[in-house]
Design a protein around this motif. Structure first.
Motif, PDB file in Angstrom:
ATOM      1  N   VAL A   4       0.849  -1.195   0.000  1.00  0.00           N
ATOM      2  CA  VAL A   4       0.000   0.000   0.000  1.00  0.00           C
ATOM      3  C   VAL A   4       0.876   1.233   0.000  1.00  0.00           C
ATOM      4  N   GLY A   5       0.507   2.186  -0.884  1.00  0.00           N
ATOM      5  CA  GLY A   5       1.241   3.439  -0.912  1.00  0.00           C
ATOM      6  C   GLY A   5       2.604   3.360  -1.533  1.00  0.00           C
ATOM      7  N   ASP A   6       2.860   2.351  -2.340  1.00  0.00           N
ATOM      8  CA  ASP A   6       4.188   2.197  -2.925  1.00  0.00           C
ATOM      9  C   ASP A   6       4.335   2.906  -4.258  1.00  0.00           C
ATOM     10  N   HIS A   7       3.315   3.629  -4.681  1.00  0.00           N
ATOM     11  CA  HIS A   7       3.402   4.311  -5.980  1.00  0.00           C
ATOM     12  C   HIS A   7       4.530   5.327  -5.963  1.00  0.00           C
ATOM     13  N   GLY A   8       5.352   5.323  -7.037  1.00  0.00           N
ATOM     14  CA  GLY A   8       6.433   6.287  -7.131  1.00  0.00           C
ATOM     15  C   GLY A   8       7.704   5.847  -6.450  1.00  0.00           C
ATOM     16  N   VAL A   9       7.711   4.679  -5.824  1.00  0.00           N
ATOM     17  CA  VAL A   9       8.922   4.203  -5.167  1.00  0.00           C
ATOM     18  C   VAL A   9       9.912   3.747  -6.237  1.00  0.00           C
ATOM     19  N   GLY A  10      11.182   4.029  -6.037  1.00  0.00           N
ATOM     20  CA  GLY A  10      12.204   3.587  -6.982  1.00  0.00           C
ATOM     21  C   GLY A  10      12.409   4.588  -8.093  1.00  0.00           C
ATOM     22  N   LYS A  54      23.565   0.636   3.279  1.00  0.00           N
ATOM     23  CA  LYS A  54      23.449   0.305   1.860  1.00  0.00           C
ATOM     24  C   LYS A  54      22.140  -0.412   1.553  1.00  0.00           C
ATOM     25  N   SER A  55      21.837  -1.423   2.368  1.00  0.00           N
ATOM     26  CA  SER A  55      20.641  -2.227   2.093  1.00  0.00           C
ATOM     27  C   SER A  55      19.390  -1.378   2.139  1.00  0.00           C
ATOM     28  N   SER A  56      19.338  -0.456   3.071  1.00  0.00           N
ATOM     29  CA  SER A  56      18.169   0.421   3.149  1.00  0.00           C
ATOM     30  C   SER A  56      18.051   1.275   1.894  1.00  0.00           C
ATOM     31  N   LEU A  57      19.178   1.722   1.370  1.00  0.00           N
ATOM     32  CA  LEU A  57      19.151   2.511   0.149  1.00  0.00           C
ATOM     33  C   LEU A  57      18.664   1.666  -1.025  1.00  0.00           C
ATOM     34  N   ILE A  58      19.137   0.406  -1.090  1.00  0.00           N
ATOM     35  CA  ILE A  58      18.682  -0.500  -2.147  1.00  0.00           C
ATOM     36  C   ILE A  58      17.171  -0.710  -2.040  1.00  0.00           C
ATOM     37  N   GLU A  59      16.704  -0.880  -0.841  1.00  0.00           N
ATOM     38  CA  GLU A  59      15.270  -1.098  -0.650  1.00  0.00           C
ATOM     39  C   GLU A  59      14.461   0.089  -1.136  1.00  0.00           C
ATOM     40  N   SER A  60      14.996   1.281  -0.913  1.00  0.00           N
ATOM     41  CA  SER A  60      14.283   2.472  -1.358  1.00  0.00           C
ATOM     42  C   SER A  60      14.189   2.527  -2.876  1.00  0.00           C
ATOM     43  N   MET A 292       5.789  -0.372   8.474  1.00  0.00           N
ATOM     44  CA  MET A 292       5.802   0.962   7.893  1.00  0.00           C
ATOM     45  C   MET A 292       5.859   0.862   6.365  1.00  0.00           C
ATOM     46  N   THR A 293       5.008   1.654   5.690  1.00  0.00           N
ATOM     47  CA  THR A 293       5.000   1.659   4.225  1.00  0.00           C
ATOM     48  C   THR A 293       6.046   2.638   3.709  1.00  0.00           C
ATOM     49  N   TRP A 294       6.343   2.500   2.432  1.00  0.00           N
ATOM     50  CA  TRP A 294       7.310   3.415   1.840  1.00  0.00           C
ATOM     51  C   TRP A 294       6.763   4.843   1.827  1.00  0.00           C
TER      52      TRP A 294
END
Length: 752
Positions: A4-10, A54-60, A292-294
């Motif tokens: 939910v709310g992941d639109h625009g991620v990446g 790093k991993s958190s940045l990759i996830e984003s 927590m959602t993106w």
């Protein structure tokens, strides 16, 4: 993490231009071909110290959750290949092996699917964790790590083999990037040792050393900047900072009062980078576990930079370097620009590499045939054909006949040098030092005066007339006075024919050696690329045996020819011999007369007969003098037809006349026999050795190799068996060519 709310991620954005998206999609397809192992493709590599965020940045960027645990999380590279698709979200996990279980580099990377495609994002973290365990336990079956209750222990700490995630979906960008293991600060770090430190640094360097790699350098703000070696490594491979993007993570963990020390980086005043430094704040592991959602994470990040000094107090021109969304936009722009710049170069590099790969394939031996007997037989016949051509002679300065011709010429000169050097004079100190020129009548038929610009060496010592006469007198038995036995001539003839065996055998050995070298090179040319060298070795042995047999036959025939000459003088060419006898007798006699009666000899030589008497100015005939007067006087008493040369007959008989006849006989016979042996020996070598090899070699090869026997198929199959090195090289080149051509077709689809 919830969808939910992941639109625009990446990196995907509805505003991204179609051209840019097309280029990103193309690069992603090129990555799918595996051509990045051959061509430098644009890619993002995330590097940093252990636990640098790093991993958190990759996830984003990717919208997936990576494994998180205390200590080292990433122990092998995790490559993310993102592809935009209208189909539902899907993730395929693959294991990519570039080394075997013993750590030896594979000639061709191997890919294995790891489980079925994932359609639920919540399953990605566990699948990646299991995939990493499979990578770190190379000796165990991969399927065991897909089952529940797997062992968490590992055989190796880190690996260059990597996990590949192929993620596609509506909200996914077309992009490739890789999360690399975190650099270990020191041996004292948790889980660190000298070997692991070196391995991780080498692995990271292998990625970021490529000119088309965009380096995402993550620096955790909770640790002093100087203590984070990732920056030094990035600077080593990108000293001017043209392709490095700095990312400061964990700004909320900066000790109170130290925030100002990080602002010079954001303002690009310290450790300047062309694409600047950014600062992001990612959700913590606890936040993610609580769902927590993106969208919520980005909202909290925005709130942090908007309300927390000194970040909130930065000038608006620096605010664009804060927040993940700004980093992603800039990263997308940089990568797109790099792709746009690289694509034309990639096309050129691909075509050049394709040509080099095809050339390398062409240079390899042909792969084994399904008809090994026919292939071996064909090679043998081609070899024999080339050998026959060489034995027959080719118009080339390095041809076999051209190589052995100097040896034949040396042999002819060696035989010619055995000619008896008769001197029609008494032996004395003066005659020993005097030179004695060869007769002029030999100059038109014996080319023996020079070779390679050097005068020939005289082999035979001079034989003076008194020695000849002494031998003649010692040889007389029951002959009447004035007669001498033919044994005298035979003894002189035997002296020079006895010298012919050695140079004849030397010629045979020289030709054998030259032939061996020539055939050896021809064997290597025809067979060196076939199988594992067994056919070349066997053919070499058989050919050497054949040549040795033919050399022995040639030597035997030479020995017969020499023995025939040693048996005694014999010729049916009586006219040729008689002609030489008369010429040599006149030559020796004239030389002796010039020495014994020099005045008469000079007068005869200077005399020029005239048909008309000389008249003085008053018209009165001048009376002849000298030789003319003598001839005139002889004519007046009725002795007409006398010539000047006949006057020597009026001298008293020369007691050495028998010796002169013997010298003329022997020297005339030498001319007959020398030319005979000078032709027969090379002809024998050519017939028995050179051409003999060509006549007998093919059946000997068939018999010796056994290819026509009951085990012929097995023998030929073994001979045709390809070297593992050649087979491996061919397989590697074929796969490489497939990758390159597939990539080239992808480029052709977009008109590049």
């Amino acid at each position: 993490m919830s969808d939910v709310g992941d639109h625009g991620v990446g990196l995907f954005s509805p505003s991204l231009a179609l051209v840019r998206r097309g280029m990103l999609d193309l690069i992603n397809r090129l990555h799918n071909t595996g051509v990045q192992t051959d061509i430098d493709l644009p890619q993002i590599a995330v590097i940093g110290q252990q636990s640098a965020g790093k991993s958190s940045l990759i996830e984003s960027i990717s919208g997936i959750t990576l494994p998180r645990a205390a200590g080292t999380c990433t122990r092998c590279p995790t490559e993310c290949r993102l592809a935009h698709s209208v189909a539902p979200w899907k993730c395929l996990v693959e294991l990519r092996f570039i080394t075997d279980k013993n750590g030896q580099t594979l000639g061709q990377p191997r890919t294995e699917s790891f489980g079925d495609p994932i359609v639920d994002k919540s399953e990605v973290e566990d699948r990646i964790r299991r995939a990493q365990l499979a990578i770190l336990n190379p000796s165990k079956p991969r399927r065991t790590f897909l089952e529940d209750g797997e062992d968490e222990s590992t055989e190796v700490s880190f690996s260059t083999n990597y996990i590949s995630l192929q993620i596609s979906g509506p909200e996914i960008a077309d992009l490739s990037f890789v999360d690399l293991p975190g650099l270990i600060a020191s041996v004292s770090s948790r889980g660190g040792n000298e070997r692991d430190i070196a391995m991780v640094e080498s692995l990271v360097s292998s990625y970021i050393c490529k000119p088309s790699c965009v380096i995402l350098l993550t620096i955790a703000c909770e640790t002093d900047f100087e203590n984070q070696g990732a920056h030094n490594l990035a600077k080593k491979h990108d000293p001017e900072g043209k392709r490095t993007i700095g990312v400061l993570t964990k700004p909320d963990r900066i000790p109170r009062g130290d925030e100002e020390s990080w602002l010079p980086l954001i303002r690009n005043e310290q450790e300047t980078l062309k694409n600047n430094w950014y600062c992001v704040k990612q959700p913590s592991s606890q936040d993610l576990k609580q769902g927590m959602t993106w969208e919520e994470a980005r909202a909290r990040e925005h709130e942090f930079f908007s309300l927390t000094p000194p970040w909130s107090e930065l000038d608006p021109m620096y605010q664009k370097y804060l927040r993940t969304s700004n980093l992603v936009d800039r990263l997308s722009s940089i990568l797109s620009e790099l792709i746009s710049k690289r694509l034309p170069q990639i096309q050129i590099e691909l075509e050049n590499t394709i040509q080099k790969t095809r050339s390398a394939l062409h240079q390899l031996p042909k792969p084994p045939s399904s008809d090994p007997v026919g292939e071996v037989a064909g090679l043998l016949h081609v070899f024999i054909g080339e050998l026959d051509r060489a034995l027959e002679g080719v118009p080339h300065n390095e041809g076999l006949l051209q190589v052995i011709r100097p040896a034949q010429e040396r042999f002819r000169r060696e035989i010619r040098r055995t000619a008896p050097d008769f001197r029609p004079f008494q032996q004395s100190k003066s005659t020993m030092s005097e030179s004695f020129a060869d007769p002029t009548f030999l100059s038109t038929e014996d080319v023996y005066d020079t070779f390679a610009g050097k005068e020939p060496e005289v082999a035979s010592p001079p034989i003076f007339i008194n020695r000849v006469m002494d031998r003649a007198l010692m040889s007389r038995t029951r002959e009447l006075p004035g007669y001498y036995p033919f044994a005298v001539q035979k003894s002189f003839i035997r002296e020079f024919t006895a010298q012919w065996a050695a140079p004849a055998q030397v010629l045979c050995r020289v030709v054998h050696s030259a032939l061996s070298q020539h055939v050896k090179a021809l064997i290597a040319q025809q067979f060196s690329q076939f199988g594992q060298g067994g056919l070349e070795r066997n053919v070499t042995i058989l050919v050497q045996d054949c040549m040795n047999q033919r050399a022995e036959a040639a030597q035997a025939l030479i020995a017969k020819f020499v023995a025939l000459e040693n048996d005694g003088p014999l010729t049916l060419n009586e006219h040729y011999l008689s002609d030489y006898q008369a010429k040599f007798l006149a030559y020796y006699r004239g030389a002796r007369e010039r020495q014994q009666n020099p005045v008469l000899a000079q007068a005869i030589a200077a005399f020029k007969p005239s048909d008309h008497p000389k008249i003085d100015r008053h018209g009165i005939a001048i009376q002849p003098t000298g030789i003319a007067q003598v001839l005139s006087t002889l004519a007046s008493i009725g002795l007409n037809g006398i010539h000047a040369e006949d006057l020597v007959k009026l001298l008293p008989p020369d007691q050495m006349d028998p010796a002169l006849n013997i010298m003329a006989d022997v020297r005339a016979y030498f001319q007959v026999a020398y030319k005979r042996i000078a032709d027969n020996v090379p002809a024998a070598i050519d017939h028995e050795l050179v051409r003999g090899v060509g006549r007998e070699l093919l059946p000997m090869l068939y018999s010796g190799l056994g290819i026509n026997g009951p085990d012929g198929l097995r023998i030929c199959r073994e001979l045709a068996q390809e070297s593992p090195n050649i087979a491996g090289k061919r397989e590697e080149l074929v796969k490489k060519l497939e990758r390159l051509e597939t990539a080239s077709r992808e480029l052709m689809r977009v008109g590049l």
